[in-house]
Motif scaffolding. Structure first.
Motif, mmCIF file in Angstrom:
data_model
loop_
_atom_site.group_PDB
_atom_site.id
_atom_site.type_symbol
_atom_site.label_atom_id
_atom_site.label_comp_id
_atom_site.label_asym_id
_atom_site.label_seq_id
_atom_site.Cartn_x
_atom_site.Cartn_y
_atom_site.Cartn_z
ATOM 1 N N LEU A 1 0.975 -1.046 0.055
ATOM 2 C CA LEU A 1 -0.009 -0.042 -0.012
ATOM 3 C C LEU A 1 0.850 1.120 -0.163
ATOM 4 N N THR A 2 0.748 2.288 -0.916
ATOM 5 C CA THR A 2 1.374 3.546 -1.005
ATOM 6 C C THR A 2 0.816 4.666 -1.263
ATOM 7 N N PHE A 3 1.095 5.541 -0.452
ATOM 8 C CA PHE A 3 0.359 7.002 -0.756
ATOM 9 C C PHE A 3 1.212 8.021 -0.366
ATOM 10 N N GLU A 4 0.908 9.349 -0.744
ATOM 11 C CA GLU A 4 2.204 10.456 -0.664
ATOM 12 C C GLU A 4 1.838 11.070 0.657
ATOM 13 N N GLY A 5 2.989 11.310 1.478
ATOM 14 C CA GLY A 5 3.124 11.827 2.910
ATOM 15 C C GLY A 5 2.935 13.482 2.639
ATOM 16 N N GLY A 6 1.943 13.898 2.265
ATOM 17 C CA GLY A 6 1.871 15.397 1.629
ATOM 18 C C GLY A 6 0.601 16.125 2.418
ATOM 19 N N LEU A 7 0.583 17.428 1.954
ATOM 20 C CA LEU A 7 -0.286 18.358 2.566
ATOM 21 C C LEU A 7 -1.810 17.648 2.601
ATOM 22 N N THR B 1 -2.838 12.341 6.494
ATOM 23 C CA THR B 1 -2.703 12.059 7.897
ATOM 24 C C THR B 1 -2.225 10.406 7.958
ATOM 25 N N LEU B 2 -1.239 10.261 8.959
ATOM 26 C CA LEU B 2 -0.728 9.130 9.126
ATOM 27 C C LEU B 2 -0.591 9.070 10.693
ATOM 28 N N SER B 3 -1.703 8.431 11.533
ATOM 29 C CA SER B 3 -1.836 8.759 12.854
ATOM 30 C C SER B 3 -1.378 7.457 13.259
ATOM 31 N N ARG B 4 -0.890 7.680 14.788
ATOM 32 C CA ARG B 4 -0.787 6.244 15.595
ATOM 33 C C ARG B 4 -1.644 5.309 15.535
ATOM 34 N N ASP B 5 -2.954 5.740 15.533
ATOM 35 C CA ASP B 5 -4.245 4.648 15.526
ATOM 36 C C ASP B 5 -3.996 3.917 14.216
ATOM 37 N N MET B 6 -3.762 4.740 12.960
ATOM 38 C CA MET B 6 -3.816 3.936 11.898
ATOM 39 C C MET B 6 -2.417 3.101 11.655
ATOM 40 N N LEU B 7 -1.212 3.488 12.461
ATOM 41 C CA LEU B 7 -0.011 2.482 12.328
ATOM 42 C C LEU B 7 -0.494 1.133 13.135
ATOM 43 N N ARG B 8 -1.070 1.344 14.199
ATOM 44 C CA ARG B 8 -1.454 0.311 15.086
ATOM 45 C C ARG B 8 -2.305 -0.564 14.554
ATOM 46 N N ASP B 9 -3.378 -0.081 13.869
ATOM 47 C CA ASP B 9 -4.293 -0.936 13.405
ATOM 48 C C ASP B 9 -3.465 -1.817 12.180
ATOM 49 N N GLY C 1 -1.135 14.643 11.074
ATOM 50 C CA GLY C 1 -1.258 15.389 9.604
ATOM 51 C C GLY C 1 -0.289 15.897 9.125
ATOM 52 N N PHE C 2 0.144 15.803 7.819
ATOM 53 C CA PHE C 2 1.279 16.437 7.222
ATOM 54 C C PHE C 2 0.941 17.898 6.695
ATOM 55 N N SER C 3 1.889 18.763 6.697
ATOM 56 C CA SER C 3 1.608 20.025 6.397
ATOM 57 C C SER C 3 2.189 20.271 4.937
ATOM 58 N N ALA C 4 3.258 19.533 4.436
ATOM 59 C CA ALA C 4 3.737 19.738 3.253
ATOM 60 C C ALA C 4 4.151 18.392 2.610
ATOM 61 N N LYS C 5 4.861 18.543 1.563
ATOM 62 C CA LYS C 5 5.436 16.918 0.879
ATOM 63 C C LYS C 5 6.872 16.845 1.382
ATOM 64 N N ASP C 6 6.772 16.682 2.748
ATOM 65 C CA ASP C 6 8.022 16.708 3.239
ATOM 66 C C ASP C 6 8.147 15.119 4.027
ATOM 67 N N LYS C 7 7.143 13.966 4.012
ATOM 68 C CA LYS C 7 7.250 13.014 4.360
ATOM 69 C C LYS C 7 7.399 11.839 3.421
ATOM 70 N N GLY C 8 7.992 12.009 2.108
ATOM 71 C CA GLY C 8 8.318 11.107 1.233
ATOM 72 C C GLY C 8 7.032 10.618 0.745
ATOM 73 N N ASN C 9 7.231 9.459 0.214
ATOM 74 C CA ASN C 9 5.783 8.401 -0.038
ATOM 75 C C ASN C 9 5.899 7.450 0.925
ATOM 76 N N ILE C 10 4.632 7.092 1.487
ATOM 77 C CA ILE C 10 4.473 6.209 2.487
ATOM 78 C C ILE C 10 4.400 4.745 1.756
ATOM 79 N N PHE C 11 5.208 3.833 2.229
ATOM 80 C CA PHE C 11 5.040 2.448 1.636
ATOM 81 C C PHE C 11 4.924 1.402 2.606
ATOM 82 N N CYS C 12 3.671 0.962 2.718
ATOM 83 C CA CYS C 12 3.244 -0.114 3.803
ATOM 84 C C CYS C 12 3.280 -1.340 3.237
#
Length: 432
Positions: A295-301, A304-312, A343-354
Motif C-alpha cells: 500500500l503506497t500513498f503520498e506523505g503530503g499536505l 494523515t498518518l496517525s498512531r491509530d492507523m499505524l497500530r491498526d 497530519g502532514f503540512s507539506a510534501k515532506d514525508k516522502g511516499n509512505i510504503f506499507c
C-alpha cells in the motif's frame, strides 16, 4: 540491489540477523513482527531526518526493489494516475520488457505529439517519464550482458494494471495511447485469445474516495492544464464554474466488488490524490484487510498518518516506511517518535510504503534491512572488520543521538551508496 546485498552480507557476517543487538530479535521475529526499535534507535532516526530528507521522488527505485523481492505480484491499482507514468512502470516491471512499454515510451510518444505542450512538468514532477523501468528480477536467459543488465524479451501476460483519474481528458488521452499508439503484444496468448495492451492495462475516468457518488474535478484539455498534477476532487461546483467537470466517484472496495477484478487479488494499491488519500484508504479497508500486499500513498499536505492507523495496520500485518534517496524511515515498530505522526503540512514525508509481512514477506524484510535503524545497526556491528576513522566517528555520533548538535552531517554520507558499484559490470548503465 547492490545496497541490499551489501547490508544483508554485513548483517549475516556479524550475526545481527540471527540476534539483533538492540532488540534481541531473531530473524524469525523480524520476519514475523517486523524490526522493533529501541528508544535510542528512534532518536537515531530522528537525527538522520534532520539531514536526509524524506523524498517523494525516490519512489521508482523502491518499486524496483519490490519487483526484485515480489515478482509474482499481478494486480495493481493506480489511483491518481495522471500522465500514466507509474501505471506503465508497474506494467513494465512486472509485465516485462517484452511488452515494450515504459514511462519513457509514453513520454517520448507524448513529446512527438505535443500532448503536454503547456505542462510545466511534461515528464512528471519527479521526471518519472524518463524511466526505462529496468527490472531487477529477471529470469537469467533474458538478462542482457555485459552492456546494460536490461531484462530483454521477458513477458508476464498475467499482470493487470487499472489506473484511475478524475480528468476525462487524461482518461481519453491515455486510453488512446494504450489502444492505438503504444506497442501491442498481440503475439501473447491469453486464454486462447491474442492480447491487446488494454487487456493488461485499463485507464478509467473515475474519482476514488470512501463512497460512491458524483463529484467535480479540474477540467483539462489539450490547450488548458494538459497533464496538470495538482487536481483534487471538489464536492460541489459553485456558480456553474466551467473550470470544473463532473466525474463519477467510487471506492476501491466498491469497484473491486462490482467488476470481478478481485479474481486475482489486489496486490499493490498506489494512491496519489492530492490530499484525498485518507478517504481513498477508508474506501479500501476490505481490500487492505484481506488482500493488499503493498500500500503506497503520498506523505503530503492534507494527508494523515496517525498512531491509530499505524497500530491498526501493524495488527493486520503491515510495516510502514517513508522513502528517501539514502534509505527508508520506518514508522512502525517504535522506530518513529509519536510527535511526527498525525497530519502532514507539506510534501515532506516522502511516499509512505506499507508492506504486508506475510503477503510480501521478502519485500518487508528487504525494507527493514534498508531502513535506517537496521542500517545503523549494521554499521555499528561491523567492528574491526570495517573499522576506519569515519566509521568510528559515525558509531560514536549515533550513540549520542539524543544530542544532534554533535552530529557532523558529513558522517551520514556512509548511508548513501554510489551507483558505480552497480554500474561497474555494465558500461552503458549510466545512460539508462
Amino acid at each position: 540491489m547492490y545496497k541490499l546485498g551489501m547490508y544483508l552480507k554485513r548483517h549475516f557476517e556479524n550475526s545481527t540477523l540471527s540476534k539483533s543487538q538492540h532488540s534481541g530479535q531473531s530473524v524469525y521475529d523480524i520476519i514475523e513482527r517486523g524490526y522493533q526499535c529501541s528508544a535510542l534507535q528512534a532518536s537515531q532516526q530522528e537525527v538522520i531526518s534532520k539531514f536526509i530528507s524524506m523524498d517523494i521522488c525516490s519512489e521508482i527505485e523502491w518499486y524496483k526493489l519490490v519487483q526484485l523481492t515480489w515478482p509474482s505480484a499481478q494486480l495493481f491499482m493506480d489511483v491518481g494516475a495522471n500522465k500514466g507514468y507509474l501505471g506503465s512502470l508497474f506494467l513494465a516491471l512486472w509485465g516485462g520488457n517484452g511488452l515494450q512499454v515504459s514511462p519513457a515510451v509514453i513520454f517520448e510518444e507524448a513529446t512527438r505529439r505535443n500532448t503536454w505542450k503547456h505542462s510545466r512538468n511534461p515528464a512528471g514532477y519527479c521526471k518519472d517519464g524518463h524511466s526505462r523501468a529496468i527490472q531487477l528480477h529477471c529470469p537469467p536467459p533474458h538478462r542482457r550482458l555485459p552492456l546494460t543488465g536490461a531484462c530483454e524479451g521477458f513477458t508476464n501476460s498475467a499482470v493487470r494494471v487499472v489506473s484511475f483519474d478524475g480528468s476525462s481528458f487524461l482518461a481519453r488521452t491515455l486510453t488512446h495511447f494504450i489502444q492505438h499508439l503504444l506497442p501491442q503484444p498481440r503475439s501473447l496468448p491469453l486464454g486462447g485469445f491474442n492480447a491487446s495492451l488494454d487487456t493488461l492495462w485499463r485507464y478509467l475516468h473515475r474519482a476514488l474516495s470512501d463512497r460512491e457518488g458524483r463529484v467535480f474535478f479540474p477540467r483539462q484539455d489539450s490547450d488548458f492544464n494538459a497533464g496538470f498534477e495538482g487536481g483534487s476532487i471538489r464536492l460541489r461546483r459553485e456558480n456553474n464554474d466551467s473550470r470544473l467537470e463532473e466525474v463519477p466517484m467510487t471506492s476501491v472496495d466498491a469497484f473491486l466488488a462490482g467488476t470481478g477484478l478481485d479474481g486475482p487479488r489486489l496486490d499493490v494499491l498506489k494512491i496519489d490524490t492530492e490530499g484525498n488519500d485518507n478517504k481513498v484508504l477508508l474506501g479500501a479497508r476490505a481490500a487492505i484487510r484481506e488482500a493488499v500486499g503493498l500500500l503506497t500513498f503520498e506523505g503530503g499536505l492534507g494527508v494523515t498518518l496517525s498512531r491509530d492507523m499505524l497500530r491498526d495496520w501493524d495488527l493486520q500485518g503491515f510495516s510502514c516506511y517513508s522513502t528517501s534517496r539514502a534509505g527508508l524511515f520506518k514508522w512502525s515498530g517504535g522506530c518513529m517518535k509519536e510527535r511526527y505522526m498525525g497530519g502532514f503540512s507539506a510534501k515532506d514525508k516522502g511516499n509512505i510504503f506499507c508492506v504486508h509481512r506475510e503477503r510480501a514477506g521478502l519485500t518487508a524484510l528487504a525494507f527493514d534491512v534498508l531502513a535506517f535503524p537496521m542500517m545503523i545497526e549494521a554499521h555499528n556491528a561491523a567492528g574491526n572488520a570495517l573499522e576506519d576513522a569515519e566509521r568510528r566517528q559515525f558509531r560514536e555520533a549515533m550513540q549520542r543521538a539524543g544530542d544532534d548538535s554533535k552530529v557532523d552531517p558529513r558522517l551520514l554520507t556512509q548511508l548513501y551508496v554510489n551507483i558505480r558499484p552497480f554500474c561497474k559490470p555494465f558500461p552503458a548503465c549510466a545512460a539508462i
